[in-house]
Design an enzyme around this catalytic site. Sequence first.
Site, short mmCIF file in Angstrom:
data_model
loop_
_atom_site.label_atom_id
_atom_site.label_comp_id
_atom_site.label_asym_id
_atom_site.label_seq_id
_atom_site.Cartn_x
_atom_site.Cartn_y
_atom_site.Cartn_z
N ASP A 159 -0.60 7.86 -12.95
CA ASP A 159 -0.94 8.35 -11.70
C ASP A 159 0.05 7.80 -10.69
OD1 ASP A 159 -2.09 9.69 -9.50
OD2 ASP A 159 -3.96 8.48 -10.00
N LYS A 160 0.17 8.39 -9.34
CA LYS A 160 0.79 7.58 -8.32
C LYS A 160 -0.10 7.86 -7.23
CE LYS A 160 3.37 8.32 -4.43
NZ LYS A 160 3.13 9.28 -3.28
N HIS A 161 -0.37 6.69 -6.29
CA HIS A 161 -1.04 7.03 -4.94
C HIS A 161 -0.30 6.18 -4.02
CE1 HIS A 161 -4.69 7.57 -2.74
NE2 HIS A 161 -4.13 6.54 -1.94
N SER A 162 -0.30 6.86 -2.70
CA SER A 162 0.71 6.37 -1.64
C SER A 162 -0.54 5.75 -0.67
CB SER A 162 1.48 7.25 -0.84
OG SER A 162 1.59 6.82 0.43
N THR A 191 -2.96 13.90 1.36
CA THR A 191 -2.15 15.00 0.44
C THR A 191 -3.12 16.32 0.56
OG1 THR A 191 -1.30 13.21 -0.97
CG2 THR A 191 -1.14 15.64 -1.78
N ARG A 212 -15.70 4.29 7.08
CA ARG A 212 -14.82 3.91 7.46
C ARG A 212 -13.85 4.42 8.50
NH1 ARG A 212 -11.06 3.62 2.70
NH2 ARG A 212 -9.52 2.73 4.12
N SER A 228 -11.41 1.76 -2.15
CA SER A 228 -11.24 2.95 -2.07
C SER A 228 -10.51 3.56 -2.95
CB SER A 228 -11.39 3.32 -0.78
OG SER A 228 -10.93 4.81 -0.73
N LYS A 268 -11.07 5.33 -7.39
CA LYS A 268 -10.68 6.54 -7.79
C LYS A 268 -9.67 6.61 -9.09
CE LYS A 268 -9.37 8.59 -3.53
NZ LYS A 268 -10.11 7.67 -2.75
N LYS A 269 -8.80 5.53 -9.13
CA LYS A 269 -7.89 5.65 -10.12
C LYS A 269 -8.47 4.86 -11.58
CE LYS A 269 -5.10 7.15 -7.17
NZ LYS A 269 -4.92 8.53 -7.52
#
Length: 247
Positions: free
Chosen positions: A32-35, A72, A120, A135, A139-140
Site C-alpha cells: 500500500d501507499k499513503h500520502s 484522493t 479534527r 489516523s 487504516k493501514k
Amino acid sequence: TNAEAADLTKAMVKSGKISDLSQIRPNCPKVDKHSSGGTGDKVSLVLAPLVACFDIVVPMMSGRGLGHTGGTLDKLDAVPGIRTDLTTAEYLRQLEETGCAIVAPTEDFCPVEKEIYQIRDVSGCVDDVALVASSIMSKKLAEKPDALLLDVKMGRGAFAKCLNDAAALAAMMASIGDEAGIDTCCLLTNMNAPLGSAVGNALEVREAVHILAGRNAGPLNPADGSAAGLNDVRDLALSEAAVMLGL
C-alpha cells in the site's frame, strides 16, 4: 509519544473489522501507499495502476480532504458515476480482478477513527502529529498489507511546513508500522509548490489520466486537455513505484 500514538492506533483498529487479503492473488505481495497530502497531489491516481502492472496488489483505503487539500477520494468523486464506497466483497473482487483499488473504508472499518477524523477538521486539530499518524496508520494496519510506502509532504502546501515536522511524523508512522509487523518505508517529498499543472479535483484526475497515457509534453491545456501534466508528478510516481517494487 510514539508509544501513545501506537496505542491509540491499535484501539482504532480494534474498534472495527480487519481485512483479510491472504486469498487475493496469494502469490503476489500486497503493498500500500499513503500520502500525507498537499496541493495538487494526485500521485496515487497514477501510482496504483502503475504498480499493479508488476503483479503487486495495491489496496488503497483512502480518505477525503482535511484542511485546504482534497483527498484522493474527493478527486475520484469528480468523475461522474464513479463509486468509491464499495462493499468489502466488491473491494476484494476489484483487487482480485485488477490488482488495485482506491476506496473509502466501509462503515465497520476503524469506526472510531472516522469519528475522530471528522472532529479534527472542525476543532483545529488537523495538524496534530499524533492524530495524523494514528489516523493514517489505523487504516493501514486494518488493511494488513505486507508492506507500506508513506509519502510525507513537507513545505508551504503541506501541513508539515518544515523538515523537522515531516521527519517527526514519518518516524512516528514508521514506528507504528514496524511494531505491527508491516515493512514500512517513508519518503519525505517537497510540497513548496503544487504538484503538476492542475489543482482542483476534476482537473487533477484528468492530469493523472494524461500521465498514464504517456502524454507528458507540457502543461495541461484546460480548454481541450491536449497536453499532459508537468514531469514532477510523473517522476515522483516513477520514484515511488520503484520503492514499492523493492519492498
